[in-house]
Design an enzyme around this catalytic site. Structure first.
Site, mmCIF file in Angstrom:
data_model
loop_
_atom_site.group_PDB
_atom_site.id
_atom_site.type_symbol
_atom_site.label_atom_id
_atom_site.label_comp_id
_atom_site.label_asym_id
_atom_site.label_seq_id
_atom_site.Cartn_x
_atom_site.Cartn_y
_atom_site.Cartn_z
ATOM 1 N N GLY A 187 0.991 -1.103 -0.230
ATOM 2 C CA GLY A 187 -0.196 0.099 -0.085
ATOM 3 C C GLY A 187 1.173 1.255 -0.132
ATOM 4 N N ARG A 190 1.819 5.905 3.820
ATOM 5 C CA ARG A 190 1.233 7.196 5.249
ATOM 6 C C ARG A 190 0.516 5.371 5.639
ATOM 7 N NH1 ARG A 190 -3.685 7.823 7.350
ATOM 8 N NH2 ARG A 190 -4.855 6.443 5.345
ATOM 9 N N GLY A 192 1.820 2.629 5.803
ATOM 10 C CA GLY A 192 2.672 1.379 5.578
ATOM 11 C C GLY A 192 3.422 2.274 6.836
ATOM 12 N N GLU A 209 6.182 -2.572 0.748
ATOM 13 C CA GLU A 209 6.048 -3.320 -0.480
ATOM 14 C C GLU A 209 5.233 -1.719 -0.791
ATOM 15 O OE1 GLU A 209 6.951 -4.952 -2.691
ATOM 16 O OE2 GLU A 209 7.389 -7.002 -1.551
ATOM 17 N N CYS A 243 1.475 0.565 -9.270
ATOM 18 C CA CYS A 243 2.693 0.769 -8.502
ATOM 19 C C CYS A 243 3.877 1.020 -8.891
ATOM 20 C CB CYS A 243 2.948 0.333 -7.325
ATOM 21 S SG CYS A 243 2.887 -1.698 -7.735
HETATM 22 P P1 NAD Z 1 -3.501 2.262 0.931
HETATM 23 O O1 NAD Z 1 -1.654 2.066 1.656
HETATM 24 O O2 NAD Z 1 -4.230 3.757 1.104
HETATM 25 O O3 NAD Z 1 -3.897 0.605 1.658
HETATM 26 C C1 NAD Z 1 -3.336 -0.338 1.968
HETATM 27 C C2 NAD Z 1 -3.980 -1.133 2.526
HETATM 28 O O4 NAD Z 1 -3.868 -1.023 4.097
HETATM 29 C C3 NAD Z 1 -5.756 -1.863 2.345
HETATM 30 O O5 NAD Z 1 -6.050 -2.681 2.584
HETATM 31 C C4 NAD Z 1 -6.412 -0.514 3.734
HETATM 32 O O6 NAD Z 1 -7.833 -0.792 4.065
HETATM 33 C C5 NAD Z 1 -5.401 -0.757 5.119
HETATM 34 N N1 NAD Z 1 -5.540 1.228 5.626
HETATM 35 C C6 NAD Z 1 -5.723 1.371 5.175
HETATM 36 N N2 NAD Z 1 -6.113 2.817 6.177
HETATM 37 C C7 NAD Z 1 -5.617 2.092 7.209
HETATM 38 C C8 NAD Z 1 -5.221 2.984 8.931
HETATM 39 N N3 NAD Z 1 -5.742 3.456 8.923
HETATM 40 N N4 NAD Z 1 -4.679 1.674 9.406
HETATM 41 C C9 NAD Z 1 -4.947 0.156 8.858
HETATM 42 N N5 NAD Z 1 -4.438 -0.440 7.659
HETATM 43 C C10 NAD Z 1 -5.281 0.513 6.893
HETATM 44 O O7 NAD Z 1 -3.001 1.727 0.005
HETATM 45 P P2 NAD Z 1 -3.804 1.718 -1.658
HETATM 46 O O8 NAD Z 1 -4.595 3.430 -1.480
HETATM 47 O O9 NAD Z 1 -4.737 0.912 -1.542
HETATM 48 O O10 NAD Z 1 -3.262 1.322 -2.847
HETATM 49 C C11 NAD Z 1 -1.768 2.438 -3.288
HETATM 50 C C12 NAD Z 1 -0.580 2.677 -2.545
HETATM 51 O O11 NAD Z 1 -0.333 0.620 -2.806
HETATM 52 C C13 NAD Z 1 0.176 3.407 -3.380
HETATM 53 O O12 NAD Z 1 0.499 4.437 -2.864
HETATM 54 C C14 NAD Z 1 0.980 2.535 -4.469
HETATM 55 O O13 NAD Z 1 2.343 2.332 -4.766
HETATM 56 C C15 NAD Z 1 0.757 1.176 -3.416
HETATM 57 N N6 NAD Z 1 0.733 0.049 -4.050
HETATM 58 C C16 NAD Z 1 2.706 0.129 -4.003
HETATM 59 C C17 NAD Z 1 3.123 -2.270 -4.587
HETATM 60 C C18 NAD Z 1 3.630 -2.619 -4.718
HETATM 61 O O14 NAD Z 1 3.641 -3.822 -4.132
HETATM 62 N N7 NAD Z 1 5.280 -1.952 -3.907
HETATM 63 C C19 NAD Z 1 1.801 -2.629 -4.785
HETATM 64 C C20 NAD Z 1 0.390 -2.078 -5.278
HETATM 65 C C21 NAD Z 1 0.419 -0.414 -4.359
#
Ligand code: NAD
Length: 460
Positions: A187, A190, A192, A209, A243
């Protein structure tokens, strides 16, 4: 007991029963997962269309088939990956055997994003199960149709070792209170940080990731038309919500116009004159993401194929020129179909630009110059480098996939995924007789020292 605690307790009991350890059990899990994807592929295709308007062929190519390939690779190699690896022992310790044994960690948590909701949920799960763990999967609430299919099918095909918890921040927060043996998060930066902080409470190791701005360097030695086609493919797939998508292009001023024209031509070849009508072009996942992308427009000159449409969340493939590094579009990961072209005087300027920013998840280059390729490899750092094919490296199971610095920590895919979800246990086995360790026992005498010196002579 909360629902999260209950789920973790159930999976821990399964893990503690040792049922997940044998190779045959692991192979059976992987085969069941494969069967789920093959038998129920149409369910996933429909869900991906509902969530992101992915074309069924793209859904197969970039999600379902990628996971099947990952499973097949693990099925082929798992036996050999699990063989204890022998290591030589130094003279002072000999005779002895030293091996590394890969053991399962326990109960792991996988938190997935919405953009490739099948691949990014199941690829980590393949590695977790291959390593002999039980797993809680938390798919993204922003891809609800896919989350619902995972929630209904995974317990059917993998009843013992996998639990799916749906929901958003609240449900994830509740899960994160529990102790896991590994947390695998995909994800944004933030969340992360939130995950890493929660993991620290239990000293749980994490794989993060994350994303970032993956640059593309284009120089005059390349076939510009072919390069533009590959860039347009990598950028506009899934409407830029990838990503590892090329985030922006770095090139020299003399190439900009032709490159932009060729990208426009490729867009029309891929999606027609009106991509809003194309069934091969995706949609932006949510209203807030759509508004964020609108906010990134403003600077520079835009060449777009089509008009944004808020009601259907259609955002057209767009190229931006006349962009400065300080413009908003260069201050965050774009994660949408906007491709800025940033001009630099030469390769030195491109390398300086890349080095000045956070380490990206991927670096792409279109150049036929071996010297330029060597310099990019040596003088920049990124999760991966791909010459000529944006995003394609992640479909190679033998290559570790992960970021570095702000783009993440840890990696997976293939054997690297197995290692991520295992503990590599050092095992030494030394016979009691003859007692070669005598020289190390007190009291320390001149005679023993002489023997040690003779044995370790080369060291001192
Ligand atoms: P995100 O960080 O918003 O959400 C990821 C996960 O975290 C979701 O399952 C969500 O429910 C959970 N989440 C959201 N808020 C939370 C909180 N406050 N506490 C705990 N968990 C929470 O990411 P996204 O919008 O789903 O994805 C987009 C991001 O992910 C982009 O920055 C993208 O680059 C990155 N990404 C990275 C990869 C990789 O393989 N490196 C792959 C795809 C996406």
């Amino acid at each position: 007991m909360t629902e999260a605690a209950d789920t973790v307790a159930r999976l821990r009991a399964t893990f503690d029963s040792r049922v997940t350890a044998p190779l045959d059990w692991r192979l059976a899990q992987l085969r069941a997962l494969r069967r789920m994807l093959v038998d129920r592929g149409a369910d996933f295709e429909r869900a991906l269309h509902d969530d992101l308007r992915k074309h069924p062929d793209e859904a197969r190519l970039t999600e379902i088939d990628v996971v099947v390939a990952e499973i097949d690779h693990a099925l082929r190699h798992l036996r050999s990956w699990l063989k204890p690896k022998r290591h030589p022992v130094p003279l002072l310790v000999a005779p002895a055997t030293a091996t590394v044994v890969r053991e399962p960690l326990g109960v792991v948590l996988i938190i997935a994003p919405w953009n490739y909701p099948v691949q990014l949920s199941l690829d980590p799960l393949v590695a977790a199960l291959a390593a002999g763990n039980t797993a809680v999967l938390k798919p993204s609430e922003l891809a609800p149709a896919t989350a619902a299919v995972l929630h209904s099918l995974l317990p059917e095909f993998l009843p013992e070792a996998v639990a799916v918890v749906t929901g958003g921040a609240d449900e994830t927060t509740e899960l994160l209170r529990e102790r896991f043996d590994h947390i695998f998060f995909t994800g944004g930066e933030r969340v992360g940080r939130i995950v890493a902080r929660a993991a620290a409470e239990h000293l749980t190791p994490t794989t993060l990731e994350l994303g970032g701005k993956s640059p593309v360097w284009v120089d005059g030695s390349t076939d510009l038309r072919a390069a533009a086609r590959r860039i347009a493919w990598g950028k506009f797939m899934n409407a830029g919500q990838t990503c590892v998508a090329p985030d922006y292009v770095l090139t020299t001023p003399d190439l900009t116009k032709r490159l932009v024209d060729f990208v426009g031509q490729s867009v029309r070849q891929f999606y027609g004159a009106d991509p809003a009508q194309s069934d091969s072009y995706g949609r932006i996942v949510s209203d807030s993401q759509f508004e964020r992308l609108e906010g990134l427009m403003g600077a520079g000159t835009a060449a777009a194929v089509g008009e944004p449409d808020r009601s259907s969340r259609f955002f057209p493939p767009t190229v931006l020129t006349g962009i400065r590094p300080t413009d908003p579009v260069m201050q965050q990961e774009i994660f949408g179909p906007i491709l800025p072209v940033v001009e630099v005087p030469d390769l030195d300027g491109a390398i300086a630009h890349i080095r000045a920013g956070a380490k990206p998840l991927a670096l792409y280059a279109f150049t036929e110059s071996a010297g330029a390729r060597r310099r990019l490899l040596r003088e920049t750092s990124s999760g991966a480098v791909s010459f000529g094919a944006p995003s394609a490296h992640l479909a190679v199971p033998g290559l570790p996939f992960g970021g570095v610095g702000a783009s993440g920590m840890g990696a997976y895919h293939g054997e690297r995924g197995l290692v991520t979800f295992s503990h590599e246990k050092a095992v030494l086995s030394k016979p009691l007789h003859p007692d070669t360790l005598r020289v190390a026992y007190p009291p320390f005498t001149a005679r023993k020292d002489a023997i040690v010196r003779r044995v370790l002579g080369r060291l001192r």
